[in-house]
Every structure is written in C-alpha cells, then in structure tokens.
Design a protein around this motif. Structure first.
Motif, PDB file in Angstrom:
ATOM      1  N   GLY A   1       0.892  -1.289  -0.119  1.00  0.00           N
ATOM      2  CA  GLY A   1       0.113   0.094  -0.038  1.00  0.00           C
ATOM      3  C   GLY A   1       0.728   1.263  -0.025  1.00  0.00           C
ATOM      4  O   GLY A   1       0.511   2.293  -0.636  1.00  0.00           O
ATOM      5  N   SER A   2       1.844   1.086   0.641  1.00  0.00           N
ATOM      6  CA  SER A   2       2.815   2.178   0.559  1.00  0.00           C
ATOM      7  C   SER A   2       3.456   2.591  -0.545  1.00  0.00           C
ATOM      8  O   SER A   2       3.639   3.849  -1.373  1.00  0.00           O
ATOM      9  CB  SER A   2       3.796   2.147   1.616  1.00  0.00           C
ATOM     10  OG  SER A   2       3.357   1.958   3.028  1.00  0.00           O
ATOM     11  N   PHE A   3       3.737   1.592  -1.184  1.00  0.00           N
ATOM     12  CA  PHE A   3       4.402   1.798  -2.659  1.00  0.00           C
ATOM     13  C   PHE A   3       3.476   2.089  -3.681  1.00  0.00           C
ATOM     14  O   PHE A   3       3.653   2.926  -4.705  1.00  0.00           O
ATOM     15  CB  PHE A   3       5.121   0.574  -3.189  1.00  0.00           C
ATOM     16  CG  PHE A   3       6.488   0.034  -2.629  1.00  0.00           C
ATOM     17  CD1 PHE A   3       7.460   1.298  -2.568  1.00  0.00           C
ATOM     18  CD2 PHE A   3       6.770  -1.145  -2.141  1.00  0.00           C
ATOM     19  CE1 PHE A   3       8.576   0.795  -1.928  1.00  0.00           C
ATOM     20  CE2 PHE A   3       7.999  -1.320  -1.661  1.00  0.00           C
ATOM     21  CZ  PHE A   3       8.976  -0.396  -1.645  1.00  0.00           C
ATOM     22  N   ALA A   4       2.147   1.823  -3.428  1.00  0.00           N
ATOM     23  CA  ALA A   4       0.994   2.192  -4.244  1.00  0.00           C
ATOM     24  C   ALA A   4       0.876   3.791  -4.114  1.00  0.00           C
ATOM     25  O   ALA A   4       0.566   4.541  -4.902  1.00  0.00           O
ATOM     26  CB  ALA A   4      -0.352   1.455  -3.913  1.00  0.00           C
ATOM     27  N   LEU A   5       0.869   4.224  -2.768  1.00  0.00           N
ATOM     28  CA  LEU A   5       0.755   5.467  -2.443  1.00  0.00           C
ATOM     29  C   LEU A   5       1.988   6.271  -3.296  1.00  0.00           C
ATOM     30  O   LEU A   5       1.891   7.694  -3.661  1.00  0.00           O
ATOM     31  CB  LEU A   5       0.745   5.764  -1.013  1.00  0.00           C
ATOM     32  CG  LEU A   5      -0.681   5.399  -0.481  1.00  0.00           C
ATOM     33  CD1 LEU A   5      -0.656   5.278   1.037  1.00  0.00           C
ATOM     34  CD2 LEU A   5      -1.520   6.490  -0.663  1.00  0.00           C
ATOM     35  N   VAL A   6       3.183   5.884  -3.096  1.00  0.00           N
ATOM     36  CA  VAL A   6       4.295   6.473  -3.902  1.00  0.00           C
ATOM     37  C   VAL A   6       3.839   6.689  -5.359  1.00  0.00           C
ATOM     38  O   VAL A   6       3.888   7.949  -5.673  1.00  0.00           O
ATOM     39  CB  VAL A   6       5.607   5.822  -3.727  1.00  0.00           C
ATOM     40  CG1 VAL A   6       6.538   6.424  -4.769  1.00  0.00           C
ATOM     41  CG2 VAL A   6       5.925   5.591  -2.553  1.00  0.00           C
ATOM     42  N   TYR A   7       3.269   5.867  -6.036  1.00  0.00           N
ATOM     43  CA  TYR A   7       2.682   6.059  -7.284  1.00  0.00           C
ATOM     44  C   TYR A   7       1.680   7.031  -7.406  1.00  0.00           C
ATOM     45  O   TYR A   7       1.668   7.929  -8.310  1.00  0.00           O
ATOM     46  CB  TYR A   7       2.404   4.616  -8.076  1.00  0.00           C
ATOM     47  CG  TYR A   7       1.474   4.705  -9.225  1.00  0.00           C
ATOM     48  CD1 TYR A   7       2.531   4.674 -10.588  1.00  0.00           C
ATOM     49  CD2 TYR A   7       0.242   5.030  -9.133  1.00  0.00           C
ATOM     50  CE1 TYR A   7       1.716   4.943 -11.531  1.00  0.00           C
ATOM     51  CE2 TYR A   7      -0.388   5.041 -10.399  1.00  0.00           C
ATOM     52  CZ  TYR A   7       0.439   4.981 -11.636  1.00  0.00           C
ATOM     53  OH  TYR A   7      -0.225   5.009 -13.058  1.00  0.00           O
TER      54      TYR A   7
END
Length: 228
Positions: A136-142
């Motif tokens: 979820g954190s990596f998705a938020l970076v995107y």
C-alpha cells in the motif's frame, strides 16, 4: 535506509513540487511541495521497511534464535559462511543479507523479547503490515507522483492500518505489564521500543487528518459546483 533512498526520493518528488507550483501561488506552492516531498519520502521508507525488514522477520524469524552472531561487533570474516568458497556471488550475498537481518532483529529483540519468542500476535501483526501496509505504501508513492484521484482514500486506509497495528502493539504489551520489555534501559525502552514505534502513531495520525481535510474540500467543492 533513509540516506540510501533519499536521492531517489528527491528526484521523483521534484515532479510533485513542479505540479504544485504550476497550480498555486508561489509561497503556498513551496510549502505544499515540501509537504508532498515529506509524505512521499515517508511512504517510500515505509514500503521498504514493511516489506524487506518486517517481511523478513515473518518468513525467517527462527534465525533470530540461531546462534549468538552479532553483525555489528564481530569481525567481517564472521559473517562469511564456512562454505563461502563454493558459493556463487548471489548465494553469498543472500547469506550475508540473512546474517545482517538476523543480527538486526536480534538487537531489536533486546527491546521487545516477543520477537525472539516468535509471539503469535507479533507474527500476525507483522505479516499484515508487510503485505498490506508495505505494498500500500508503494502504491501511495505512485499515487502521489501521478496525482491519482484515489490517493487520499488509500492514504487513510494505509495510515489507519499502521496506526491500528501500533496501538495494538503497545496495548498488548501494556496488558502484559511490559513483561517483555526492560523499562530500565534508556536505549532499548526509550529509543527502540517507545520512540521508533511511536513514529507510526504520530505520523499516520497526521496523514489521516491531511487526507480527511483533502476529501472534505473535494466534497464541498463538488457540492458547490452542483448547486451552481
């Protein structure tokens, strides 16, 4: 981790700052760009910590109890497997990584002995954190880099999961009368157990508030446009 990934973060965060400067007055855009850079950095770090550090613990926690190897104070040769000569570079690097992670978690287990015991709550909590919070954190970076419309709903979900897990982490140990923590040690109790874990209470709370305000403004703007 912070200084290793900082150049990567600053490179991509420049896009966020440029987008903000194009749409807002100068003083406000500079402030907004700094905030977005900070949020982007936070979620990038969270992604790596949750997946590669906490995820390692979930998969390999028994290695914490194997031996008494301390990566930080022993000689470099102590980290090299006995059969290193017959290993290829990838295998040797993996074993060194395993020793490093086991030593790091062994150090943290001095602050919370549940990690050395493979406590069922800790394992369950860390597994959920690694999968949901990490990806979820990596998705938020995107989402932040691309100004995705689903950024703030996901930010609330991930931040709430982080906050909830940390509250349970502290709460379960409180109900156990801090039996797994040495409260007399300023490093292990004050820094490792309290301060480092406390970051995942303070920062997610602030991010939930940020997203709540952003969604509220968006809903008010949409409602205002419909009435015109």
């Amino acid at each position: 981790l912070f200084f290793f990934f900082l150049p990567f973060t600053k490179l991509h965060a420049s896009r966020v700052r440029l987008q903000a400067m194009a749409n807002r007055p100068h003083r406000e855009s500079k402030k907004s760009g700094c905030k977005e850079w900070g949020v982007l950095t936070w979620f990038l770090l969270c992604g790596f910590i949750h997946i590669f550090i906490e995820g390692w613990f979930v998969l390999f926690w028994p290695r914490i109890k194997d031996g008494a190897l301390n990566f930080w104070v022993t000689a470099p040769s102590a980290h090299v497997p006995a059969n290193a000569a017959s290993m290829d570079g990838l295998t040797l690097g993996w074993e060194t990584y395993q020793n490093f992670m086991a030593s790091m978690w062994r150090e943290y287990a001095h602050a919370d002995y549940r990690y050395a015991l493979g406590d069922s709550f800790v394992l369950s909590m860390e597994a959920i954190t690694a999968v949901f919070d990490g990806f979820g954190s990596f998705a938020l970076v995107y989402a932040i880099l691309n100004n995705a419309p689903w950024r703030h709903p996901l930010q609330i979900m991930v931040s709430l999961a982080q906050l909830y897990g940390d509250v349970l982490y502290f709460g379960t140990e409180y109900l156990d009368n801090f039996s797994h923590v040495d409260m007399s040690d300023p490093l292990y109790y004050g820094v490792y157990f309290t301060f480092l874990n406390g970051l995942w209470i303070v920062i997610p709370t602030l991010l939930i508030i940020q997203s709540f305000r952003a969604l509220t403004r968006a809903m008010c703007s949409s409602a205002h446009q419909k009435t015109e």
